[in-house]
Write a protein that holds these residues in place. Structure first.
Motif: not given
Length: 185
Positions: A88-89, A110, A81-82, A115-116, A107-108, A85, A119
């Protein structure tokens, strides 16, 4: 929240706790936590006043969202997940890539599975361009990370269909239940 609710509803109907039969919640922890949440305190007030238990109705889509989040967390580690993200950033700042693809990575959030899912779908559908771009920049995710992404993407697609179906405004709770059962079979 409960104090504000209690004050407002008591002004309208001082005996509200003797008349209320049920409550609705999306199931979020800030609504249903054991002691301090508004739904829990409302239920406790009703029980203390007239000895009856409330009937709780929870949003099926939100409950499914919570389950899906737990499953994804169990399947992937924190690094997935990190890394997602961070990717994505990074991709959202690459204006040349965005202009060239004429598409931007969504964007995702939480709190919502959809949204996930968006992505994952975007990353899979643009994987060729992304892998080439990230290779050139020497900042690509690991092979196991991509494998997890490719495993989750078709699951995300099926869940996207399920979420959209159960959130239809004309769908009854009994139909939501049947839709859930049909999905699981």
């Amino acid at each position: 929240m409960f104090n504000v609710f209690d004050e407002a509803i008591s002004a309208i109907c001082p005996l509200w706790s003797t008349r209320i039969l049920s409550t609705c919640s999306n199931g979020a922890r800030n609504m249903t936590r054991r002691v301090r949440a508004i739904v829990s305190r409302t239920a406790s007030q009703v029980l203390d006043t007239n000895g009856l238990s409330l009937i709780w109705f929870w949003c099926g889509a939100h409950q499914l969202d919570l389950v899906v989040q737990q499953v994804i967390s169990a399947y992937t580690d924190e690094n997935f997940y990190s890394s997602l993200t961070a990717l994505i950033g990074y991709l959202c700042c690459q204006q040349n890539l965005i202009n060239g693809m004429q598409s931007k990575c969504p964007a995702v959030a939480c709190t919502r599975w959809l949204s996930l899912g968006r992505v994952l779908k975007w990353l899979v559908s643009n994987r060729g361009v992304l892998i080439k771009y990230l290779d050139a920049k020497n900042c690509k995710p690991s092979v196991p990370w991509w494998l997890s992404l490719f495993f989750l993407a078709p699951v995300a697609n099926e869940l996207d269909i399920l979420f959209k179906t159960i959130q239809h405004s004309a769908l009854l709770v009994s139909q939501q239940t049947a839709t859930f059962r049909g999905f699981l079979c």
